[in-house]
Design a protein around this motif. Structure first.
Motif, PDB file in Angstrom:
ATOM      1  N   PRO A 174     -14.106 -13.555 -23.705  1.00 28.78           N
ATOM      2  CA  PRO A 174     -13.889 -12.798 -24.944  1.00 28.78           C
ATOM      3  C   PRO A 174     -14.598 -11.451 -24.922  1.00 28.78           C
ATOM      4  O   PRO A 174     -15.724 -11.322 -24.436  1.00 28.78           O
ATOM      5  CB  PRO A 174     -14.478 -13.710 -26.022  1.00 28.78           C
ATOM      6  CG  PRO A 174     -14.446 -15.080 -25.421  1.00 28.78           C
ATOM      7  CD  PRO A 174     -14.675 -14.892 -23.958  1.00 28.78           C
ATOM      8  N   GLY A 175     -13.916 -10.456 -25.464  1.00 28.19           N
ATOM      9  CA  GLY A 175     -14.519  -9.137 -25.613  1.00 28.19           C
ATOM     10  C   GLY A 175     -14.892  -8.460 -24.321  1.00 28.19           C
ATOM     11  O   GLY A 175     -15.813  -7.634 -24.295  1.00 28.19           O
ATOM     12  N   SER A 176     -14.176  -8.751 -23.237  1.00 30.09           N
ATOM     13  CA  SER A 176     -14.584  -8.231 -21.925  1.00 30.09           C
ATOM     14  C   SER A 176     -13.670  -7.153 -21.361  1.00 30.09           C
ATOM     15  O   SER A 176     -14.037  -6.480 -20.399  1.00 30.09           O
ATOM     16  CB  SER A 176     -14.650  -9.383 -20.919  1.00 30.09           C
ATOM     17  OG  SER A 176     -13.364  -9.948 -20.711  1.00 30.09           O
ATOM     18  N   VAL A 177     -12.484  -6.968 -21.939  1.00 29.24           N
ATOM     19  CA  VAL A 177     -11.461  -6.137 -21.310  1.00 29.24           C
ATOM     20  C   VAL A 177     -11.463  -4.726 -21.887  1.00 29.24           C
ATOM     21  O   VAL A 177     -11.375  -4.529 -23.100  1.00 29.24           O
ATOM     22  CB  VAL A 177     -10.062  -6.785 -21.474  1.00 29.24           C
ATOM     23  CG1 VAL A 177      -8.961  -5.850 -20.997  1.00 29.24           C
ATOM     24  CG2 VAL A 177     -10.009  -8.116 -20.722  1.00 29.24           C
ATOM     25  N   ASP A 178     -11.554  -3.733 -21.004  1.00 30.21           N
ATOM     26  CA  ASP A 178     -11.505  -2.324 -21.403  1.00 30.21           C
ATOM     27  C   ASP A 178     -10.079  -1.811 -21.557  1.00 30.21           C
ATOM     28  O   ASP A 178      -9.807  -0.979 -22.416  1.00 30.21           O
ATOM     29  CB  ASP A 178     -12.207  -1.455 -20.347  1.00 30.21           C
ATOM     30  CG  ASP A 178     -13.640  -1.856 -20.119  1.00 30.21           C
ATOM     31  OD1 ASP A 178     -14.397  -1.924 -21.101  1.00 30.21           O
ATOM     32  OD2 ASP A 178     -14.012  -2.112 -18.954  1.00 30.21           O
ATOM     33  N   LEU A 179      -9.184  -2.290 -20.692  1.00 30.72           N
ATOM     34  CA  LEU A 179      -7.786  -1.849 -20.693  1.00 30.72           C
ATOM     35  C   LEU A 179      -6.893  -3.067 -20.514  1.00 30.72           C
ATOM     36  O   LEU A 179      -7.033  -3.809 -19.535  1.00 30.72           O
ATOM     37  CB  LEU A 179      -7.534  -0.849 -19.556  1.00 30.72           C
ATOM     38  CG  LEU A 179      -6.079  -0.428 -19.320  1.00 30.72           C
ATOM     39  CD1 LEU A 179      -5.504   0.295 -20.529  1.00 30.72           C
ATOM     40  CD2 LEU A 179      -5.976   0.453 -18.065  1.00 30.72           C
ATOM     41  N   LEU A 180      -5.967  -3.259 -21.457  1.00 30.50           N
ATOM     42  CA  LEU A 180      -5.010  -4.354 -21.378  1.00 30.50           C
ATOM     43  C   LEU A 180      -3.611  -3.761 -21.267  1.00 30.50           C
ATOM     44  O   LEU A 180      -3.166  -3.034 -22.152  1.00 30.50           O
ATOM     45  CB  LEU A 180      -5.124  -5.262 -22.610  1.00 30.50           C
ATOM     46  CG  LEU A 180      -4.528  -6.664 -22.499  1.00 30.50           C
ATOM     47  CD1 LEU A 180      -5.122  -7.577 -23.562  1.00 30.50           C
ATOM     48  CD2 LEU A 180      -3.010  -6.666 -22.620  1.00 30.50           C
ATOM     49  N   ILE A 181      -2.948  -4.068 -20.165  1.00 31.73           N
ATOM     50  CA  ILE A 181      -1.602  -3.573 -19.897  1.00 31.73           C
ATOM     51  C   ILE A 181      -0.605  -4.674 -20.244  1.00 31.73           C
ATOM     52  O   ILE A 181      -0.717  -5.805 -19.764  1.00 31.73           O
ATOM     53  CB  ILE A 181      -1.442  -3.174 -18.417  1.00 31.73           C
ATOM     54  CG1 ILE A 181      -2.424  -2.050 -18.049  1.00 31.73           C
ATOM     55  CG2 ILE A 181      -0.004  -2.783 -18.113  1.00 31.73           C
ATOM     56  CD1 ILE A 181      -2.124  -0.719 -18.689  1.00 31.73           C
ATOM     57  N   CYS A 182       0.398  -4.323 -21.052  1.00 28.76           N
ATOM     58  CA  CYS A 182       1.394  -5.303 -21.516  1.00 28.76           C
ATOM     59  C   CYS A 182       2.758  -4.623 -21.482  1.00 28.76           C
ATOM     60  O   CYS A 182       3.209  -4.074 -22.478  1.00 28.76           O
ATOM     61  CB  CYS A 182       1.018  -5.771 -22.921  1.00 28.76           C
ATOM     62  SG  CYS A 182       2.173  -6.921 -23.659  1.00 28.76           S
ATOM     63  N   HIS A 183       3.398  -4.660 -20.326  1.00 23.11           N
ATOM     64  CA  HIS A 183       4.651  -3.934 -20.116  1.00 23.11           C
ATOM     65  C   HIS A 183       5.834  -4.884 -20.052  1.00 23.11           C
ATOM     66  O   HIS A 183       5.869  -5.796 -19.209  1.00 23.11           O
ATOM     67  CB  HIS A 183       4.588  -3.123 -18.817  1.00 23.11           C
ATOM     68  CG  HIS A 183       3.626  -1.979 -18.879  1.00 23.11           C
ATOM     69  ND1 HIS A 183       3.315  -1.209 -17.779  1.00 23.11           N
ATOM     70  CD2 HIS A 183       2.919  -1.454 -19.923  1.00 23.11           C
ATOM     71  CE1 HIS A 183       2.447  -0.262 -18.135  1.00 23.11           C
ATOM     72  NE2 HIS A 183       2.198  -0.400 -19.419  1.00 23.11           N
ATOM     73  N   LEU A 184       6.812  -4.691 -20.939  1.00 24.07           N
ATOM     74  CA  LEU A 184       8.040  -5.489 -20.955  1.00 24.07           C
ATOM     75  C   LEU A 184       7.709  -6.979 -20.950  1.00 24.07           C
ATOM     76  O   LEU A 184       8.295  -7.776 -20.212  1.00 24.07           O
ATOM     77  CB  LEU A 184       8.932  -5.124 -19.756  1.00 24.07           C
ATOM     78  CG  LEU A 184       9.265  -3.638 -19.619  1.00 24.07           C
ATOM     79  CD1 LEU A 184      10.192  -3.410 -18.439  1.00 24.07           C
ATOM     80  CD2 LEU A 184       9.875  -3.083 -20.899  1.00 24.07           C
ATOM     81  N   PHE A 220      -4.707 -10.922 -27.240  1.00 22.36           N
ATOM     82  CA  PHE A 220      -5.155  -9.540 -27.097  1.00 22.36           C
ATOM     83  C   PHE A 220      -6.475  -9.318 -27.842  1.00 22.36           C
ATOM     84  O   PHE A 220      -7.421  -8.713 -27.315  1.00 22.36           O
ATOM     85  CB  PHE A 220      -4.113  -8.566 -27.643  1.00 22.36           C
ATOM     86  CG  PHE A 220      -2.771  -8.611 -26.969  1.00 22.36           C
ATOM     87  CD1 PHE A 220      -2.613  -9.192 -25.721  1.00 22.36           C
ATOM     88  CD2 PHE A 220      -1.654  -8.054 -27.583  1.00 22.36           C
ATOM     89  CE1 PHE A 220      -1.372  -9.229 -25.102  1.00 22.36           C
ATOM     90  CE2 PHE A 220      -0.417  -8.079 -26.975  1.00 22.36           C
ATOM     91  CZ  PHE A 220      -0.273  -8.672 -25.732  1.00 22.36           C
ATOM     92  N   ARG A 221      -6.517  -9.791 -29.077  1.00 20.43           N
ATOM     93  CA  ARG A 221      -7.727  -9.615 -29.884  1.00 20.43           C
ATOM     94  C   ARG A 221      -8.917 -10.360 -29.270  1.00 20.43           C
ATOM     95  O   ARG A 221     -10.064  -9.901 -29.350  1.00 20.43           O
ATOM     96  CB  ARG A 221      -7.487 -10.112 -31.306  1.00 20.43           C
ATOM     97  CG  ARG A 221      -6.538  -9.240 -32.121  1.00 20.43           C
ATOM     98  CD  ARG A 221      -6.351  -9.768 -33.524  1.00 20.43           C
ATOM     99  NE  ARG A 221      -5.664  -8.800 -34.361  1.00 20.43           N
ATOM    100  CZ  ARG A 221      -4.348  -8.712 -34.475  1.00 20.43           C
ATOM    101  NH1 ARG A 221      -3.573  -9.575 -33.813  1.00 20.43           N
ATOM    102  NH2 ARG A 221      -3.799  -7.793 -35.228  1.00 20.43           N
ATOM    103  N   GLN A 222      -8.629 -11.513 -28.683  1.00 18.86           N
ATOM    104  CA  GLN A 222      -9.691 -12.319 -28.090  1.00 18.86           C
ATOM    105  C   GLN A 222     -10.353 -11.612 -26.911  1.00 18.86           C
ATOM    106  O   GLN A 222     -11.572 -11.590 -26.782  1.00 18.86           O
ATOM    107  CB  GLN A 222      -9.102 -13.657 -27.641  1.00 18.86           C
ATOM    108  CG  GLN A 222     -10.018 -14.532 -26.791  1.00 18.86           C
ATOM    109  CD  GLN A 222     -11.038 -15.288 -27.603  1.00 18.86           C
ATOM    110  OE1 GLN A 222     -11.118 -15.123 -28.821  1.00 18.86           O
ATOM    111  NE2 GLN A 222     -11.815 -16.107 -26.937  1.00 18.86           N
ATOM    112  N   VAL A 223      -9.544 -11.028 -26.019  1.00 14.55           N
ATOM    113  CA  VAL A 223     -10.091 -10.550 -24.750  1.00 14.55           C
ATOM    114  C   VAL A 223     -10.516  -9.082 -24.787  1.00 14.55           C
ATOM    115  O   VAL A 223     -11.387  -8.666 -24.010  1.00 14.55           O
ATOM    116  CB  VAL A 223      -9.099 -10.780 -23.595  1.00 14.55           C
ATOM    117  CG1 VAL A 223      -8.708 -12.253 -23.528  1.00 14.55           C
ATOM    118  CG2 VAL A 223      -7.861  -9.905 -23.704  1.00 14.55           C
ATOM    119  N   LEU A 224      -9.934  -8.271 -25.672  1.00 16.37           N
ATOM    120  CA  LEU A 224     -10.290  -6.847 -25.720  1.00 16.37           C
ATOM    121  C   LEU A 224     -11.690  -6.651 -26.286  1.00 16.37           C
ATOM    122  O   LEU A 224     -12.083  -7.307 -27.247  1.00 16.37           O
ATOM    123  CB  LEU A 224      -9.297  -6.072 -26.585  1.00 16.37           C
ATOM    124  CG  LEU A 224      -8.015  -5.565 -25.914  1.00 16.37           C
ATOM    125  CD1 LEU A 224      -7.051  -5.053 -26.983  1.00 16.37           C
ATOM    126  CD2 LEU A 224      -8.320  -4.465 -24.901  1.00 16.37           C
TER     127      LEU A 224
END
Length: 226
Positions: free
Chosen positions: A103-113, A127-131
């Protein structure tokens, strides 16, 4: 079984890189732009497939590749593990499983198609969990513009995928992001086949409450760290 499990990786890449589609190259370019904007140390890619764009992550400390197809992940590993600092493969179907990223570890989350094929409530909970607060979510959605969901490139194995796809309207996307994923701009790209891709940026608010993803599904997952 999810039809994405049955699409051969070579068919997927051949279709996406076809001259009338051109999506593979554009998505790679968008990923590079987001990396240049944020210089992320931790990246997560939901719907990673075979790793398009992963060459841009060479300066990141950790990269999570999330996909339900183990063959796609194996190809991604073979191509990019040698050049990345740490590549973590996460085999999971977000419609039924949680995504085991701290949780709360990701700086950039890519979600394409990706959102066109999944449960939006579960996806945004993840998304909310990991960003991390201040982290960037980049979403790319397709607009078919009445041309049909999958272009005719001679690749027939994608037809079952088209049957489960659904366009995600702009309003629906923003409603699911609100209030703690703040809209930060969009860019529209017109494709050779008449379709459009729209790239949206959202920033996780600094005071956003932490989401417990366990409330939204099971914890039966498989992670590869190879």
């Amino acid at each position: 079984m999810n039809p994405w499990s049955d699409v051969p990786y070579a068919d997927y890449e051949r279709h996406m890189s076809h001259e009338t589609v051109g999506q593979l190259a554009l998505l790679n370019e968008i990923t590079g732009e987001k990396v240049a904007q944020r210089y992320p140390q931790t990246v997560a890619v939901y719907g990673a497939c075979t790793g398009n764009g992963f060459a841009h992550f060479v300066d990141a400390q950790t990269v999570y590749a999330v996909d339900l197809n183990p063959t796609y992940l194996a190809i991604c590993h073979d191509r990019y593990d040698p050049i990345l600092n740490k590549l973590v493969l996460v085999q999971a179907d977000i419609n039924h499983e949680n995504i085991p990223i701290p949780p709360g570890s990701v700086d950039l989350l890519i979600c394409h198609l990706f959102l066109e094929y999944v449960d939006l409530d579960r996806a945004f909970a993840s998304f909310r969990q990991v960003l991390r607060p201040g982290g960037l979510l980049n979403v790319v959605l397709q607009r078919s513009n009445d041309t049909g969901w999958v272009s005719n490139t001679g690749v027939t194995t994608l037809r079952p995928v088209a049957a489960i796809a659904k366009e995600v309207p702009d309003e629906t996307l923003r409603q699911h992001a609100s209030p703690d994923l703040r809209f930060d701009g969009l860019q529209t790209y017109r494709m050779p086949n008449g379709k459009s891709l729209i790239s949206y940026d959202f920033i996780k608010a600094a005071n956003a409450p932490q989401v417990d993803e366990d409330e939204n599904g099971t914890d039966d997952w498989l992670t590869w760290d190879r």
